[in-house]
Scaffold this active site. Structure first.
Site: not given
Length: 481
Positions: A128, A182, A185-186, A189
């Protein structure tokens, strides 16, 4: 001279990761399916650097030191499988295949088994930071074959971002753990970006602020507790003008795109039974934005003039700051709850405090309060939700009133705030000792004999009532999906 690592896929992330690796002293071999990109890159940005172009997978593999390390930066899905299948016959036992794209974590689980069956090792890693992060130091979240980690640890930690001397890269867990973290995480986001967009919309339409005024506010916020990459770039965007002097942000069509990781996060939350309401609303908000023509047509039918109401700008801006911070905490709380739930289900033994540290630098959601998140999980490894930690409890006690005021004024003004509203609704639900699910369970038992638990009996004991006198005593099997 052999290369230390080979990289397949010279799009934006691939090119910049190669340049990052080379700048840290590594010799890199590169390959792209469209080989003209190899020439363009090696004669352009990579000219004169310790980077070698190759024009077939066999040539790439032949150029590498053993154990060979091949990193794929290709489009998620079948291109990854096709590349793996083409690589396997060219590699030898102990060689390592690394998938650095945004692959689905469940597919990474299957790929690890497939690659290990062939005697090779597999790493599925989240990367990222976008273009700049890939070049200067991203957040890297590797998982997969644990035996591969010692062979790539120094390299990946060297090229990652560093905060206080600590690399934003560490081993996550086996199988698809790296890609799963991940993905979440996105998802966070998505939530962060939607929350900022809603606050921007309220500043613009409810308060009538100019881009210059909003830019100053976001810049000020970025010097306080909201200090983060996304707040920082929002201020930059609001100040940027096109060649004709008009602000670029006002020229951009209000139809958002997405690549799938936010949707995957929501799907995984549904499977795990984790109420990821804020993040899911942020995904749906993008979907709603994409039907631009329908929205334009509806706006002509449902013209709305909000009731006249005096709003003190200074007071409301303070409420917006509190609302944004409270909602941001709730978004991360939901995301880490999902990581905990799926991590336990998969037996990954995830270090939640360590994961928070990986996100402090390089990645899109980097922000100062990730240190506080890490500390919360370090202090209490059994912490079920961030909002139960004393530090975050005190903040939410102070800031939820601002969130409440913002959502209320937005509703009266007819300005949509799906993620801010979802944050408040989740918070109010989470802090409520008795919800109306008792009525819901009665309804389920009435029409489907699905049974219910009782407040005057121990948890886990289920009962059925013959509500109509015609249903008998037979009850449905009790189950939770």
């Amino acid at each position: 001279m052999k290369a230390d690592i080979g990289l397949i896929g010279l799009a934006v992330m691939g090119e910049n990761l190669v340049l990052n690796l080379e700048s840290k002293g590594y010799r890199v071999a590169v390959y792209n399916r469209s080989t003209d990109k190899v020439d363009t890159f090696t004669k352009g940005r990579a000219n004169g650097k310790n980077i070698v172009g190759t024009y077939s997978l066999a040539e790439l593999v032949g150029s590498l030191e053993r154990p060979r390390k091949v990193m794929m930066m290709v489009k998620a899905g079948s291109p990854v499988d096709q590349t793996i299948d083409a690589l396997i016959p060219l590699l030898e036992a102990g060689d390592i295949i690394i998938d650095g794209g945004n692959s689905n974590w469940e597919e990474s689980e299957q790929r690890m088994a497939h690659v290990e069956k062939a005697g090779l090792l597999y790493i599925g890693t989240g990367v990222s930071g976008g273009e700049e992060g890939a070049l200067l130091g991203p957040s890297i979240m590797p998982g997969g074959s644990k035996e591969a980690w010692p062979h790539v640890k120094e390299m990946l930690q060297t090229i990652s971002a560093h905060v206080d001397g600590v690399p934003c890269c560490d081993w996550i867990g086996s199988g698809g753990a790296g890609h799963f973290v991940k993905m979440v995480h996105n998802g966070i986001e998505y939530g962060d970006m939607q929350l900022i967009g809603e606050v921007y919309d309220l500043m613009k339409r409810h308060l009538g602020l100019s881009n210059e005024e909003m830019q100053a506010i976001f810049s000020q916020w970025n010097r306080g507790r909201l200090d983060s990459y996304l707040i920082e770039i929002t201020a930059d965007i609001l100040s940027y003008r096109d060649d004709d002097g008009i602000h670029m942000v006002d020229k951009i069509l209000d139809a958002a795109g997405q690549k799938g990781t936010g949707k995957w996060t929501g799907i995984n939350a549904l499977h795990a039974g984790v109420p990821l309401t804020l993040i899911v609303e942020s995904v749906f908000a993008r979907s709603l934005s994409s039907i631009k023509e329908e929205r334009v047509a509806a706006s002509k039918i449902y013209d709305f003039t909000p009731p006249s109401r005096e709003t003190n700008k200074e007071t409301f801006i303070k409420a917006l700051e509190a609302a944004l911070f409270a909602a941001k905490i709730i978004s991360y709380a939901q995301g880490f709850a999902l990581i905990r739930a799926v991590g336990e289900e998969q037996g990954w033994n995830l270090d939640l405090g360590g994961i928070a540290l990986l996100w402090r630098g390089g990645c899109i959601i980097r922000s100062t309060f990730l240190n506080n998140i890490s500390e919360a999980f370090r202090k209490d490894q059994s912490l079920q939700n961030l909002v139960l930690d004393p530090y975050f409890t005190e903040i939410l006690k102070e800031s939820h009133q601002g969130l409440r005021e913002v959502v209320a004024q937005a509703a009266m003004a007819g300005i949509p705030t799906p993620s801010l509203s979802a944050a408040l609704s989740w918070f109010d639900g989470y802090r409520t000792a008795r919800l109306p699910a008792n009525l819901l369970q009665a309804q389920r038992d009435y029409f489907g004999a699905h049974t219910y638990e009782r407040v005057d009996r121990p948890r886990g004991a289920f009962f059925h009532t013959n509500w109509t006198g015609r249903g008998g005593d037979t009850a449905s099997t009790t189950y939770t999906v």
